[in-house]
Design an enzyme around this catalytic site. Sequence first.
Site, PDB file in Angstrom:
ATOM      1  N   SER A 154       0.871  -1.283   0.017  1.00  0.00           N
ATOM      2  CA  SER A 154       0.124  -0.172  -0.044  1.00  0.00           C
ATOM      3  C   SER A 154       0.991   1.294   0.120  1.00  0.00           C
ATOM      4  O   SER A 154       1.696   1.215  -0.999  1.00  0.00           O
ATOM      5  CB  SER A 154      -0.887   0.039   1.158  1.00  0.00           C
ATOM      6  N   ASP A 237      -8.949  -5.201  -4.656  1.00  0.00           N
ATOM      7  CA  ASP A 237      -8.746  -3.990  -4.536  1.00  0.00           C
ATOM      8  C   ASP A 237      -9.676  -3.160  -5.389  1.00  0.00           C
ATOM      9  O   ASP A 237     -10.187  -3.517  -6.461  1.00  0.00           O
ATOM     10  CB  ASP A 237      -7.169  -3.770  -5.273  1.00  0.00           C
ATOM     11  N   HIS A 269      -7.404  -6.035  -0.482  1.00  0.00           N
ATOM     12  CA  HIS A 269      -6.128  -4.861  -0.100  1.00  0.00           C
ATOM     13  C   HIS A 269      -5.280  -5.372   0.852  1.00  0.00           C
ATOM     14  O   HIS A 269      -4.262  -5.213   0.880  1.00  0.00           O
ATOM     15  CB  HIS A 269      -6.795  -3.595   0.023  1.00  0.00           C
TER      16      HIS A 269
END
Length: 294
Positions: A154, A237, A269
């Site tokens: 991320s 995602d 995610h």
Amino acid sequence: MAQWKEMKKDELERQYSPSRWSHRMTADDVIKAHVASMKEGTQRAHSVAKTLLDIPYGEAVGEKMDVYMPTTCPSQGIPLVVFIHGGYWQFLSKEESGFIAVPLVQRGVAMAAMDYDIAPKGNMDLMVSQVRRSIVSLVQQFSNISGVYLCGHSAGAHLAAMVLCTDWSQYGITPQIKGAFLVSGIYDLLPILSTYVNGPLKMTEEVALRNSPICLIPELKHSSSACHIVIVVGQHDSPEFWKQSDDFFKALKSSDLKVTFEDVPNTDHFSVIEQCVDSDSHLTQLLLNMMGEC
């Protein structure tokens, strides 16, 4: 899907709220479960590795890193995976970031996790500088490293990509970065300027541009042309996160860099990186295979 500039503010914020796209649980629950999973994995890492904790890489209080070493180190060089945590540059720390060491140390691979000054204490320029300096410090302090492999998730994938764009002549040393694993990252910071994410960060457009890896492809090619880059995205995602990864992959590919793209099925995610605690997971095997190539 509309381009981000055409989106209304609430839709743009939804696109950049990864927890709202999980297929497993509610937004609040998936974040709690993610932190719990990372903490549990890090506790396991402490039980299977030789740990060197709170090693300074700079003079500031927060500039420290933890290193997880195999209990039996080879006499020759040892690969080092550097994990850069996510949390939108304002959450998490190295204290929850040792989990990927579990399968690595069992294969004779060292792993390091560093703290950086998250917002609001730190700003984007500082965080990028800190991560770069932590890599330099690792190479200087551990002379038996045979190669450095970055793994960022991320916001951590963004910071890892910025490391690949570094002009190492400013640091007097060129780390041998052989591979980079960029998981569900953001490589263009402009879309988040008008979202809640930028509240603590307080980025201007100028700051966002100079810290967007998608804008620094020539610098990346100059510094990291020999590096194998793997761009990873989870099936669940958001479309904008998926597009960030796809656009960055295409930009790297068009510059003749060694890059591959992995769309991991049945992951969101958070679960896409959580599986790296498992030695049999697809991503762990990809990471280990990357080291076997070099």
